[in-house]
Design a protein around this motif. Structure first.
Motif, mmCIF file in Angstrom:
data_model
loop_
_atom_site.group_PDB
_atom_site.id
_atom_site.type_symbol
_atom_site.label_atom_id
_atom_site.label_comp_id
_atom_site.label_asym_id
_atom_site.label_seq_id
_atom_site.Cartn_x
_atom_site.Cartn_y
_atom_site.Cartn_z
ATOM 1 N N ASP A 230 0.810 -1.223 0.000
ATOM 2 C CA ASP A 230 0.000 0.000 0.000
ATOM 3 C C ASP A 230 0.839 1.266 0.000
ATOM 4 O O ASP A 230 0.563 2.216 -0.711
ATOM 5 N N GLU A 231 1.890 1.272 0.832
ATOM 6 C CA GLU A 231 2.747 2.457 0.875
ATOM 7 C C GLU A 231 4.193 2.020 1.084
ATOM 8 O O GLU A 231 4.466 1.187 1.951
ATOM 9 N N LEU A 232 5.087 2.554 0.254
ATOM 10 C CA LEU A 232 6.508 2.178 0.331
ATOM 11 C C LEU A 232 7.353 3.446 0.464
ATOM 12 O O LEU A 232 7.268 4.356 -0.366
ATOM 13 N N ASN A 233 8.138 3.515 1.532
ATOM 14 C CA ASN A 233 8.958 4.706 1.779
ATOM 15 C C ASN A 233 10.162 4.765 0.831
ATOM 16 O O ASN A 233 10.781 3.754 0.537
ATOM 17 N N ILE A 234 10.468 5.975 0.367
ATOM 18 C CA ILE A 234 11.695 6.216 -0.404
ATOM 19 C C ILE A 234 12.645 6.970 0.513
ATOM 20 O O ILE A 234 12.245 7.943 1.162
ATOM 21 N N SER A 261 22.415 -4.500 -1.009
ATOM 22 C CA SER A 261 21.941 -5.242 0.171
ATOM 23 C C SER A 261 20.410 -5.239 0.326
ATOM 24 O O SER A 261 19.868 -4.822 1.345
ATOM 25 N N GLY A 262 19.721 -5.694 -0.724
ATOM 26 C CA GLY A 262 18.269 -5.847 -0.637
ATOM 27 C C GLY A 262 17.478 -4.570 -0.889
ATOM 28 O O GLY A 262 16.254 -4.582 -0.919
ATOM 29 N N TRP A 263 18.192 -3.451 -1.061
ATOM 30 C CA TRP A 263 17.516 -2.179 -1.361
ATOM 31 C C TRP A 263 17.743 -1.812 -2.817
ATOM 32 O O TRP A 263 18.803 -2.087 -3.379
ATOM 33 N N ASP A 264 16.744 -1.199 -3.430
ATOM 34 C CA ASP A 264 16.866 -0.767 -4.821
ATOM 35 C C ASP A 264 16.860 0.748 -4.907
ATOM 36 O O ASP A 264 16.082 1.424 -4.228
ATOM 37 N N LYS A 265 17.739 1.247 -5.782
ATOM 38 C CA LYS A 265 17.727 2.684 -6.066
ATOM 39 C C LYS A 265 16.763 2.876 -7.227
ATOM 40 O O LYS A 265 16.900 2.240 -8.281
ATOM 41 N N ILE A 266 15.776 3.741 -7.033
ATOM 42 C CA ILE A 266 14.710 3.871 -8.028
ATOM 43 C C ILE A 266 14.568 5.311 -8.543
ATOM 44 O O ILE A 266 14.990 6.266 -7.878
ATOM 45 N N VAL A 267 13.963 5.413 -9.732
ATOM 46 C CA VAL A 267 13.525 6.713 -10.236
ATOM 47 C C VAL A 267 12.022 6.582 -10.469
ATOM 48 O O VAL A 267 11.585 5.694 -11.197
ATOM 49 N N SER A 268 11.250 7.424 -9.804
ATOM 50 C CA SER A 268 9.788 7.339 -9.934
ATOM 51 C C SER A 268 9.349 7.965 -11.257
ATOM 52 O O SER A 268 10.142 8.619 -11.937
ATOM 53 N N VAL A 273 14.294 10.541 -7.118
ATOM 54 C CA VAL A 273 15.289 9.478 -6.970
ATOM 55 C C VAL A 273 15.398 9.108 -5.495
ATOM 56 O O VAL A 273 15.341 9.977 -4.622
ATOM 57 N N GLY A 274 15.543 7.834 -5.208
ATOM 58 C CA GLY A 274 15.735 7.413 -3.826
ATOM 59 C C GLY A 274 15.875 5.912 -3.739
ATOM 60 O O GLY A 274 15.923 5.223 -4.755
ATOM 61 N N TRP A 275 15.973 5.447 -2.499
ATOM 62 C CA TRP A 275 16.148 4.008 -2.266
ATOM 63 C C TRP A 275 14.903 3.444 -1.589
ATOM 64 O O TRP A 275 14.292 4.115 -0.746
ATOM 65 N N CYS A 276 14.530 2.217 -1.956
ATOM 66 C CA CYS A 276 13.440 1.557 -1.242
ATOM 67 C C CYS A 276 13.718 0.069 -1.098
ATOM 68 O O CYS A 276 14.562 -0.490 -1.799
ATOM 69 N N ASN A 277 12.980 -0.552 -0.188
ATOM 70 C CA ASN A 277 13.153 -1.981 0.076
ATOM 71 C C ASN A 277 12.725 -2.794 -1.142
ATOM 72 O O ASN A 277 11.572 -2.771 -1.545
ATOM 73 N N GLY A 278 13.692 -3.528 -1.734
ATOM 74 C CA GLY A 278 13.453 -4.246 -2.984
ATOM 75 C C GLY A 278 12.439 -5.375 -2.878
ATOM 76 O O GLY A 278 11.940 -5.851 -3.904
#
Ligand SMILES: [Zn+2]
Length: 470
Positions: A230-234, A261-268, A273-278
């Motif tokens: 539902d909601e994922l923090n960046i 280490s299990g986190w992905d760097k993303i571009v929305s 730009v930021g990191w979130c739990n993959g």
């Protein structure tokens, strides 16, 4: 103390020098945020499109401070900027060459480039080189000049077993082969081919589209992921302790540009730009559910352009369309073709076919021609006779153009409004691409090469993905 003052003075000076004389870079990803500071928790100043020209004002280890053509200033991570090698336009003729205000012989000449004189190269547009002269941008005819690279500038080979030849032509001898990640010094450039220095001080030529100026290119692509909770923090870094900069909702789509280490760097999709739990990202087909009609131009009794060497446009249009169809289907789209063989269809019928199929877009594929063999470049087209809304053509023409011109050896010829029947006689969002000039002997050779067609089809597909993000 003195040392610190000097550093401060240097920093101040760097931020005060005018944009001209600075390095030029281009964004290499679509819709990327420009930040107020070199920090992802700072404010977003604006969102930049793919291939946006940036004047690099200063830099730190990982970020550039840039100025955009629309006048905004801010910071962008170096990863998202491709900086072409510095090069010069050189007058290698025995005559003076006019420096003009725009890309036409009808425009005013402000000065002349003397024989042997060089000027900093900025870009190429409408077959004219844009140069820096007295701190401003002017134009010189590309066919009267050569391009030379500043020493120690590199290019990187994109694929394995790339032929390096004795001349800028497929018919010349293969001197060596380059492999993926290999890097060479580049010294010159002619019609889409790069002159590179081989190890033994010998020069060779490689097709530009098989190379990149950007070391990060290898990790680029258009892989899309969907948020599954539902909601994922960046956050600003790859851990729950890093500062939160925003959040994404279930179903939002992002591009992943790095992992740690299990986190992905993303571009929305809005460029944040930021990191979130993959663990909460799932790969998706970017074109799932989309219906696309591809239109290989001309056919049958209508050959289209006839090339410098006598080849017919209708065949090469179909070759590119077939390659593009495969790529788009791999991305999840349902793809139709207006023709799959060499037969004639009226242009208005092609537009109406898109409506009958309820296609999301229509893309017509062409190759250009002119009665002057000096002209080259890639252009895309839209139509505003029936549809003023940019969603019905301009946005598609722009997204495809901005991706296609990222190919080395492809030059800008513009995004143009034209009353073409195939674009006008439809209520489907429609664009047309002219991939290159068949009337230019070098570009004619390039557009018939399979590797060029593959890379062009891939970039057009990325452009279509970008269009649907909007
Ligand atoms: Zn055509």
């Amino acid at each position: 103390m003195k040392k610190i003052l000097l550093i401060i003075a240097a920093v101040l000076w760097l931020s005060l020098v005018p944009a001209y004389g600075a390095e030029t870079g281009y964004t290499n990803i679509s819709d990327i945020a420009l930040y107020k500071n070199a920090d992802y928790s700072s404010a977003v100043v604006s969102t930049l499109k793919m291939s946006t020209k940036l004047d690099i004002v200063s830099e730190n280890e990982q970020w550039y401070n840039v100025k955009t053509p629309s006048g905004s200033s801010g910071w962008i991570e170096k990863y998202f900027v491709t900086v072409p090698p510095e090069k010069y336009v050189v007058n290698n003729t025995k005559n003076k060459i006019n420096i003009r205000k725009s890309a036409t012989t009808l425009s005013d000449a402000v000065a002349q480039l003397e024989p042997g004189e060089k000027a900093r190269y900025i870009d190429t547009y409408h077959s004219w080189h844009i140069i820096e002269y007295n701190g401003k941008e002017y134009y010189v005819a590309s066919w009267l000049t050569d391009l030379e690279y500043k020493s120690s500038q590199n290019i990187y080979i994109l694929y394995d077993k790339v032929n390096i030849r004795g001349n800028a032509s497929l018919s010349s001898d293969v001197l060596a082969q380059g492999n993926k990640y290999d890097s060479y010094k580049v010294v010159g450039e002619k019609n889409g081919w790069l002159q590179i220095r081989l190890d033994d001080k010998q020069d060779g030529y490689v097709a530009g589209w098989l190379t990149t100026y950007n070391r990060n290119y290898y990790s680029e692509g258009s892989i899309s992921f969907k948020i599954t909770i539902d909601e994922l923090n960046i956050r600003t870094g790859p851990s729950a302790e890093d500062k939160k900069v925003g959040s994404l909702k279930k179903g939002d789509v992002v591009n992943v540009v790095g992992s740690e280490s299990g986190w992905d760097k993303i571009v929305s999709e809005s460029g944040i730009v930021g990191w979130c739990n993959g663990a909460y990202l799932k790969e998706v087909n970017p074109l799932a559910g989309k219906t696309i009609l591809l239109d290989p131009g001309h056919g049958g009794k209508d050959p289209g352009s006839i090339s410098y060497s006598g080849k017919y446009e209708k065949y090469v249009n179909l070759e590119v369309a077939n390659r593009l169809k495969d790529i788009l289907e791999g991305m999840g789209a349902k793809v139709y073709m207006t023709r799959t063989g060499d037969y004639y269809i009226a242009n208005k019928e092609r537009g109406r076919m898109a409506d009958r199929l309820k296609a999301d877009i229509l893309l017509s594929i062409h190759h250009n021609s002119l009665n002057n063999s000096d002209y080259f470049g890639l252009s895309t087209y839209y139509n505003t006779i029936n549809y003023k809304d940019p969603r019905y053509g301009y946005n598609l023409a722009e997204a495809i153009y901005l991706n296609a011109i990222t190919v080395n050896g492809v030059y800008r010829d513009g995004i143009l409004d034209r009353n073409y029947e195939v674009l006008r006689e439809t209520s489907t969002p429609a664009a047309l691409i002219e991939i290159g000039f068949m009337s230019n002997p070098q570009e004619e050779m390039n557009i018939h090469i399979g590797s060029f067609q593959d890379i062009m089809a891939e970039k057009i597909a990325y452009g279509i993905v970008d269009y649907f993000k909007k």
